[in-house]
Each structure stands twice: as C-alpha cells, then as structure tokens.
Design a protein around this motif. Sequence first.
Motif, PDB file in Angstrom:
ATOM      1  N   ARG A  17       0.828  -1.215   0.000  1.00  0.00           N
ATOM      2  CA  ARG A  17       0.000   0.000   0.000  1.00  0.00           C
ATOM      3  C   ARG A  17       0.858   1.259   0.000  1.00  0.00           C
ATOM      4  O   ARG A  17       0.591   2.210  -0.748  1.00  0.00           O
ATOM      5  CB  ARG A  17      -0.925   0.016   1.216  1.00  0.00           C
ATOM      6  CG  ARG A  17      -2.068  -0.941   1.106  1.00  0.00           C
ATOM      7  CD  ARG A  17      -3.002  -0.771   2.278  1.00  0.00           C
ATOM      8  NE  ARG A  17      -4.003  -1.821   2.294  1.00  0.00           N
ATOM      9  CZ  ARG A  17      -4.926  -1.936   3.239  1.00  0.00           C
ATOM     10  NH1 ARG A  17      -4.974  -1.068   4.236  1.00  0.00           N
ATOM     11  NH2 ARG A  17      -5.808  -2.919   3.178  1.00  0.00           N
ATOM     12  N   GLU A  21       1.254   4.157  -3.047  1.00  0.00           N
ATOM     13  CA  GLU A  21       0.968   5.581  -2.827  1.00  0.00           C
ATOM     14  C   GLU A  21       2.174   6.451  -3.177  1.00  0.00           C
ATOM     15  O   GLU A  21       2.035   7.485  -3.828  1.00  0.00           O
ATOM     16  CB  GLU A  21       0.545   5.828  -1.375  1.00  0.00           C
ATOM     17  CG  GLU A  21      -0.808   5.267  -1.024  1.00  0.00           C
ATOM     18  CD  GLU A  21      -1.939   5.950  -1.772  1.00  0.00           C
ATOM     19  OE1 GLU A  21      -1.900   7.187  -1.933  1.00  0.00           O
ATOM     20  OE2 GLU A  21      -2.849   5.237  -2.218  1.00  0.00           O
ATOM     21  N   THR A 117       1.348  10.447   5.482  1.00  0.00           N
ATOM     22  CA  THR A 117      -0.099  10.329   5.298  1.00  0.00           C
ATOM     23  C   THR A 117      -0.514   8.873   5.095  1.00  0.00           C
ATOM     24  O   THR A 117      -1.511   8.418   5.671  1.00  0.00           O
ATOM     25  CB  THR A 117      -0.555  11.182   4.093  1.00  0.00           C
ATOM     26  OG1 THR A 117      -0.211  12.546   4.358  1.00  0.00           O
ATOM     27  CG2 THR A 117      -2.044  11.075   3.864  1.00  0.00           C
ATOM     28  N   ALA A 118       0.249   8.139   4.294  1.00  0.00           N
ATOM     29  CA  ALA A 118      -0.080   6.738   4.038  1.00  0.00           C
ATOM     30  C   ALA A 118       0.065   5.898   5.303  1.00  0.00           C
ATOM     31  O   ALA A 118      -0.764   5.011   5.568  1.00  0.00           O
ATOM     32  CB  ALA A 118       0.799   6.183   2.919  1.00  0.00           C
ATOM     33  N   ASP A 120      -0.247   7.071   8.395  1.00  0.00           N
ATOM     34  CA  ASP A 120      -1.366   7.479   9.255  1.00  0.00           C
ATOM     35  C   ASP A 120      -2.656   6.764   8.858  1.00  0.00           C
ATOM     36  O   ASP A 120      -3.397   6.290   9.707  1.00  0.00           O
ATOM     37  CB  ASP A 120      -1.583   8.994   9.190  1.00  0.00           C
ATOM     38  CG  ASP A 120      -0.496   9.788   9.898  1.00  0.00           C
ATOM     39  OD1 ASP A 120       0.291   9.198  10.666  1.00  0.00           O
ATOM     40  OD2 ASP A 120      -0.427  11.014   9.651  1.00  0.00           O
ATOM     41  N   LYS A 121      -2.902   6.712   7.560  1.00  0.00           N
ATOM     42  CA  LYS A 121      -4.103   6.038   7.054  1.00  0.00           C
ATOM     43  C   LYS A 121      -4.069   4.548   7.406  1.00  0.00           C
ATOM     44  O   LYS A 121      -5.060   3.990   7.874  1.00  0.00           O
ATOM     45  CB  LYS A 121      -4.207   6.235   5.546  1.00  0.00           C
ATOM     46  CG  LYS A 121      -5.425   5.601   4.915  1.00  0.00           C
ATOM     47  CD  LYS A 121      -5.447   5.878   3.422  1.00  0.00           C
ATOM     48  CE  LYS A 121      -6.581   5.145   2.743  1.00  0.00           C
ATOM     49  NZ  LYS A 121      -6.530   5.339   1.275  1.00  0.00           N
ATOM     50  N   SER A 124      -4.915   3.572  10.981  1.00  0.00           N
ATOM     51  CA  SER A 124      -6.332   3.560  11.367  1.00  0.00           C
ATOM     52  C   SER A 124      -7.013   2.239  11.017  1.00  0.00           C
ATOM     53  O   SER A 124      -8.155   2.015  11.412  1.00  0.00           O
ATOM     54  CB  SER A 124      -7.068   4.733  10.716  1.00  0.00           C
ATOM     55  OG  SER A 124      -7.149   4.553   9.315  1.00  0.00           O
ATOM     56  N   ASP A 125      -6.335   1.377  10.270  1.00  0.00           N
ATOM     57  CA  ASP A 125      -6.846   0.049   9.921  1.00  0.00           C
ATOM     58  C   ASP A 125      -6.425  -0.913  11.034  1.00  0.00           C
ATOM     59  O   ASP A 125      -5.226  -1.147  11.221  1.00  0.00           O
ATOM     60  CB  ASP A 125      -6.262  -0.392   8.575  1.00  0.00           C
ATOM     61  CG  ASP A 125      -6.747  -1.746   8.117  1.00  0.00           C
ATOM     62  OD1 ASP A 125      -7.213  -2.554   8.953  1.00  0.00           O
ATOM     63  OD2 ASP A 125      -6.637  -2.017   6.904  1.00  0.00           O
TER      64      ASP A 125
END
Length: 138
Positions: A17, A21, A117-118, A120-121, A124-125
């Motif tokens: 992922r 990105e 940012t990636a 951080d995203k 959250s998973d």
Amino acid sequence: MTVDEQAWGRVLVLHARIEQELAKALQRRHGLGLSEYRALGKLVEGPRGGLRMQELADAIGLNQSSVSRMCARLEDAGLTIRDLCEDDRRGVYSVITDAGRKRYAETEPTYCSVLRTALDKAASDPALAAAVSAVRGA
C-alpha cells in the motif's frame, strides 16, 4: 497459518500500500519513479555524490540490469552521469549532477508527506495498526 505468517502478511500488505501511494505521487507530481527517487537519495548521501553501480543496486534493492536501465533514464534526464572508477577501470560509478540534487530536493518533501499520510491512514486500519507501530518504532 502461524502467528508469524499472519504478521508477515500484514507487513507485506502495508508495504504494498505504501509503495503504491509513493510511486503514484512521485510520478504524478514530479515525473520520477520510486526507484529513481531512491537512487538519487543514495547518490546524494554517497561519497562525492556517487556510488558504484553494484553498490547502488544493493542500496536500493534492485538487480544490476534494472539499475543499469534506471541509470540510463536518469542520465538521459540529466540527473546523473556515469564515471569510470579511477582505481579499477572496469568499475562504473553513477554520479549525481547538480540538476539531480535539485530534483531530489524538490521531490523529497512529497515523498515524506505521502509516506506520513499513508502510514497514518494504515494506522487507522485495525489489521495494520501494529505493523505501522513497528515501522514507526512506537
């Protein structure tokens, strides 16, 4: 599936992922591939702005053939030059140019921002939160 296999699987998903990105952002915003960006970064850090091709290949995790093609693209763009090793004429160095240093400096903030940012995203998973914490050393 063992606990180790599950954990490794999460690391691989996180890696894929994040790499996707980063690659999209660097190409879209700067016209630079992810391996090219990493190569410029290693050259910036290298002694006198250069590394032997094999050292560069090892540093960015590509094989010799892939690095040769990538360096040809960087040379065509004026970001690097090839230089012969003074001690061993068979050795070839890739050396960053002033234009390459400038391009790396322009691109680095994008890389860092997209990476943050990636991550951080992904944090959250719930399936990836532990892997992100391990990467960040938290």
